[in-house]
Design an enzyme around this catalytic site. Structure first.
Site, PDB file in Angstrom:
ATOM      1  N   TRP A  90       0.846  -1.141   0.081  1.00  0.00           N
ATOM      2  CA  TRP A  90       0.044  -0.164  -0.024  1.00  0.00           C
ATOM      3  C   TRP A  90       0.809   1.318  -0.037  1.00  0.00           C
ATOM      4  CZ3 TRP A  90      -4.486  -1.129   4.017  1.00  0.00           C
ATOM      5  CH2 TRP A  90      -5.474  -2.212   3.674  1.00  0.00           C
ATOM      6  N   GLU A 128      12.040   2.231  -3.957  1.00  0.00           N
ATOM      7  CA  GLU A 128      11.892   3.514  -3.363  1.00  0.00           C
ATOM      8  C   GLU A 128      12.669   3.922  -2.178  1.00  0.00           C
ATOM      9  OE1 GLU A 128       7.470   3.132  -3.258  1.00  0.00           O
ATOM     10  OE2 GLU A 128       7.504   3.043  -5.378  1.00  0.00           O
ATOM     11  N   GLY A 138       4.791   1.771 -10.915  1.00  0.00           N
ATOM     12  CA  GLY A 138       3.743   3.086 -11.180  1.00  0.00           C
ATOM     13  C   GLY A 138       3.709   3.792 -12.361  1.00  0.00           C
ATOM     14  N   GLY A 154       1.545  -2.755  -6.294  1.00  0.00           N
ATOM     15  CA  GLY A 154       1.489  -1.266  -5.404  1.00  0.00           C
ATOM     16  C   GLY A 154       0.038  -0.860  -5.745  1.00  0.00           C
ATOM     17  N   GLY A 155      -0.063   0.251  -6.688  1.00  0.00           N
ATOM     18  CA  GLY A 155      -1.126   0.975  -7.048  1.00  0.00           C
ATOM     19  C   GLY A 155      -2.326   0.067  -7.037  1.00  0.00           C
TER      20      GLY A 155
HETATM   21  P1  PGA Z   1       3.039  -0.684  -8.801  1.00  0.00           P
HETATM   22  O1  PGA Z   1       4.110  -0.653  -7.513  1.00  0.00           O
HETATM   23  O2  PGA Z   1       2.104  -1.949  -8.917  1.00  0.00           O
HETATM   24  O3  PGA Z   1       2.165   0.489  -8.392  1.00  0.00           O
HETATM   25  O4  PGA Z   1       3.907  -0.296 -10.108  1.00  0.00           O
HETATM   26  C1  PGA Z   1       4.623  -2.205  -7.404  1.00  0.00           C
HETATM   27  C2  PGA Z   1       5.809  -1.838  -6.072  1.00  0.00           C
HETATM   28  O5  PGA Z   1       6.267  -0.836  -5.902  1.00  0.00           O
HETATM   29  O6  PGA Z   1       5.920  -2.883  -5.267  1.00  0.00           O
END
Ligand code: PGA
Length: 249
Positions: free
Chosen positions: A9, A98, A172, A230-231
């Protein structure tokens, strides 16, 4: 081996939205028929116990997004793997790109976090992946080798470790590598792991712009054992499409 779909998340949500999202995912899982992959939710730190309470029957696993290498002590703002275990986590993401970018995390630091997680009885989801510039320069294999060898503790086994291949340029962005490109990197990661840590049913997840619309294709790639999402994990309907689209075995 049972595939794993983990929702990352990131820094999103409130206590109310987290409760609603976890309830929606747990509810869908409860109503589902037939075999499904394992599902984990990795909310931001303060929401971990809230989500843990919602999913306390254990059908959905709980995870966190980072941990400190030490068990306890004077480390303001940090959270130990032992505390995450104590509040019900099974998984912790370490070495996400990140965190490598925003906090300068090195392979050595990621390795110490993964080792702490394993000592605490958690399964680290160790993230590796090349940037776009590295891929363009043809350095993908070298970067993956450096990160896999540098980020995994000597005591890593197929049972106490999950690896996530997440190309930085796919996170992302809505862009993903091709299926053969994903399969190639997963093959390389598995071979590197087996050289140092032996065989077994190591789960290697793919992450980076996985959505309901592309999950079935991406997750069917050879050597892919689930996804780090992620998203799309912030939307119960789309996240569920990914879960349903994931080959289980
Ligand atoms: P995303 O992120 O699905 O938004 O591309 C994946 C992640 O960073 O784990």
């Amino acid at each position: 081996m049972r595939a794993l779909i983990a929702g990352n998340w990131k820094m999103n949500g409130t206590s109310a939205s987290a409760r609603a999202l976890a309830e929606a995912v747990a509810g869908k899982l409860k109503g589902a028929v037939g075999p499904l992959p394992e599902v984990a939710l990795c909310p931001p730190g303060p929401l971990v116990p809230i989500v843990g309470w919602v999913i306390r029957d254990g059908a959905v696993a709980l995870g966190a997004q980072d941990c400190h290498p030490k068990e306890k002590g004077a480390h303001t703002g940090d959270t130990s793997a032992w505390l995450l275990k104590d509040v019900g986590c099974k998984y912790v993401i370490v070495g996400h790109s990140e965190r490598r970018a925003d906090h300068g995390e090195t392979d050595a630091l990621v390795q110490s976090k993964a080792a702490a997680a394993q000592s605490a009885g958690l399964i680290p989801i160790v993230c590796v992946g090349e940037t776009e510039a590295e891929r363009d320069r043809g350095e993908t294999a070298a970067i993956i080798k450096r990160q896999v060898e540098g980020s995994l503790p000597p005591g890593a086994t197929a049972e106490n470790t999950v690896i996530a291949y997440e190309p930085v340029w796919a996170i992302g962005t809505g862009r993903t590598p091709t299926v053969p490109e994903i399969a190639e990197v997963h093959r390389q990661i598995r071979a590197l792991f087996e050289q140092r840590h032996g065989g077994g049913s190591l789960r290697i997840l793919y992450g980076g712009s996985v959505k309901g619309s592309n999950a079935a294709q991406v997750l069917a790639a050879e050597g892919v054992n689930g996804a780090l999402v992620g998203g799309a994990s912030l939307d119960a309907v789309d996240f569920w499409k990914i879960i349903e689209g994931c080959p289980v075995g």
